[in-house]
Design a protein around this motif. Sequence first.
Motif, PDB file in Angstrom:
ATOM      1  N   LEU A  28       5.949 -17.666  20.335  1.00  0.00           N
ATOM      2  CA  LEU A  28       5.336 -16.433  19.834  1.00  0.00           C
ATOM      3  C   LEU A  28       5.643 -15.245  20.746  1.00  0.00           C
ATOM      4  O   LEU A  28       5.495 -15.329  21.968  1.00  0.00           O
ATOM      5  N   MET A  29       6.045 -14.145  20.112  1.00  0.00           N
ATOM      6  CA  MET A  29       6.260 -12.863  20.805  1.00  0.00           C
ATOM      7  C   MET A  29       5.517 -11.792  20.006  1.00  0.00           C
ATOM      8  O   MET A  29       5.090 -12.058  18.885  1.00  0.00           O
ATOM      9  N   GLY A  30       5.425 -10.583  20.526  1.00  0.00           N
ATOM     10  CA  GLY A  30       4.909  -9.478  19.721  1.00  0.00           C
ATOM     11  C   GLY A  30       5.999  -9.040  18.743  1.00  0.00           C
ATOM     12  O   GLY A  30       7.172  -9.367  18.918  1.00  0.00           O
ATOM     13  N   GLU A  31       5.591  -8.285  17.727  1.00  0.00           N
ATOM     14  CA  GLU A  31       6.605  -7.786  16.782  1.00  0.00           C
ATOM     15  C   GLU A  31       7.412  -6.649  17.379  1.00  0.00           C
ATOM     16  O   GLU A  31       8.575  -6.457  17.070  1.00  0.00           O
ATOM     17  N   HIS A  54      -1.661  -6.504  24.236  1.00  0.00           N
ATOM     18  CA  HIS A  54      -0.551  -5.896  23.512  1.00  0.00           C
ATOM     19  C   HIS A  54      -0.538  -4.382  23.700  1.00  0.00           C
ATOM     20  O   HIS A  54      -1.563  -3.715  23.491  1.00  0.00           O
ATOM     21  N   TYR A  55       0.618  -3.839  24.089  1.00  0.00           N
ATOM     22  CA  TYR A  55       0.830  -2.393  24.005  1.00  0.00           C
ATOM     23  C   TYR A  55       1.922  -2.189  22.968  1.00  0.00           C
ATOM     24  O   TYR A  55       3.093  -2.466  23.221  1.00  0.00           O
ATOM     25  N   TRP A  66      -5.444  -5.606  21.197  1.00  0.00           N
ATOM     26  CA  TRP A  66      -5.337  -7.050  20.941  1.00  0.00           C
ATOM     27  C   TRP A  66      -4.443  -7.260  19.725  1.00  0.00           C
ATOM     28  O   TRP A  66      -4.805  -6.855  18.608  1.00  0.00           O
ATOM     29  N   GLY A  67      -3.279  -7.866  19.945  1.00  0.00           N
ATOM     30  CA  GLY A  67      -2.441  -8.313  18.838  1.00  0.00           C
ATOM     31  C   GLY A  67      -3.049  -9.589  18.265  1.00  0.00           C
ATOM     32  O   GLY A  67      -3.922 -10.202  18.886  1.00  0.00           O
ATOM     33  N   LEU A  80      -1.001 -10.829  11.925  1.00  0.00           N
ATOM     34  CA  LEU A  80      -2.050 -10.134  11.186  1.00  0.00           C
ATOM     35  C   LEU A  80      -2.167  -8.727  11.788  1.00  0.00           C
ATOM     36  O   LEU A  80      -1.598  -8.460  12.845  1.00  0.00           O
ATOM     37  N   PRO A  81      -2.910  -7.846  11.127  1.00  0.00           N
ATOM     38  CA  PRO A  81      -3.132  -6.523  11.734  1.00  0.00           C
ATOM     39  C   PRO A  81      -3.736  -6.677  13.133  1.00  0.00           C
ATOM     40  O   PRO A  81      -4.445  -7.660  13.389  1.00  0.00           O
TER      41      PRO A  81
END
Length: 485
Positions: A28-31, A54-55, A66-67, A80-81
């Motif tokens: 898992l990574m951020g988008e 998350h930034y 928070w992601g 998710l949002p």
Amino acid sequence: MNKIDEANEFIKQNKAKVNPKYRLKYHLMGEYGWINDPNGFIQYKGNYHLFYQHYPYDAVWGPMHWGHAISKDLVKWFYLPLALAPEEDYDRDGCFSGSAIEKNGKLYLFYTGHIYTKKEKNDDYKQVQNMAISADGIAFEKYEKNPIIDVTQIPDKASKKDFRDPRIFKIGDTYYLLIGSNDEHGIGQILMYKSIDLIKWEFVNILLKGNEDTGINWECPDIVRFDDRDILFVSAQYMRPNGIYFKNTHSSIYFMGELNSEEGKFTYEDYWLVDYGFDFYAPQISVDKNGRIIMIAWMNMWETDLVTNRLGHNWAGAMTLPREVLAVDEKIHFRPISEITKYRKKEYSLQDLKLDGEMCLETIGTSYEIDVEFESLDAKEFGLKVRKGKKEETVLSYNCQESLFIFNRDRSGVGPKGERKTLVNLNEGRLRLRVFVDVSSVEVFINEGEEVMTGRIYPDSESINISIFSVGECRVLYLKKWDID
Ligand code: FRU
């Protein structure tokens, strides 16, 4: 638009600008932008939920949101949002790390509000504990009377600044929060609070305090109970190196012992590193509905070169593969979550091979699992090289004379270099490794997960070969490799 909608909209508009070169296939990574610690890891209404620091606006650390991602099997995640954004007086400069619990069907998040107290002086800050609630696990409402614990509830002999990363748990009818802190001499410690309604919190005690060796501040506490013991995890800032151990700037460690929740005391005999590699921090645990204890951590390290931000790839930070935690003798062992085996494709295998020298395998890849067992015979050293190219290789080797397992990334590409070592005993001359290679990561589970070593590597996309080697003769009992993507 509120700050969450703004951030979601920004991600939607920009996610196509993420450079795929070092993006991972099964982690898992951020988008878009930056991520660090896993937060609020919980199985809720049929899904695993994982939130993360998350930034979203840039691939650097900034005001924390928070992601949020969900998964049915801990491998395939859906975004998710975002769940939280910094926008209230009590969290205006960041929604820092925290945890989750379910109560009466609702999902409760506990997190730290970070507040700079002087303009343009980031050293002066305070931190308070907040709560947010959701009925569907998607939209979160911050509690109207936040903070639930403010600085006036910090005991004497505890930092008035570092007071963060609440870990919620329940014993009987009582809820507890563990909070990371340090004392008046700058020694890491954990504070414990209790509540019966999640709203009114009372300080219980300093649960555990470290010493000069165990870091100047403790972050991200976590605790889990096995049948016969409790395990307390902390992420210790600037731990003192000791021989081959604690070589990273910061170290996640665990104490095996006993929690006395009435008195708020934790007693233990020893502590160990959670992971012996380069890039592992702020692990968080979740016990799922089957009683399985699962850990996930940030697969990076503070104050190191994260590469993808420096290269302008518009993303930075990733999570480890989730690991199952098992209590074995006086330690804990780790097993890659079993769901990962469903993603194995294209088996390559070889059996019973005597080896003296180096042999390139007739299989290649950038994201795969290898399961291999060696028998040392007369070898001085043996092992595996992954992501091998003309000028590159990542070496995972066993030194028989010193009984050391070594992860060397000196020639792993454009990222940070160096090696990490750990003492490993062979089992009747045998060493088993399960190695998970993803585009920019390596995780090695040694001998049924007695120890794990995790590190990021940034090799060229052409460095795809794999070899096995031995100095002196060893036997490869079997080697299997599967692509995972
Ligand atoms: C640990 C940490 C936490 C803090 C968060 C901020 O990696 O420093 O203590 O809550 O990251 O992003």
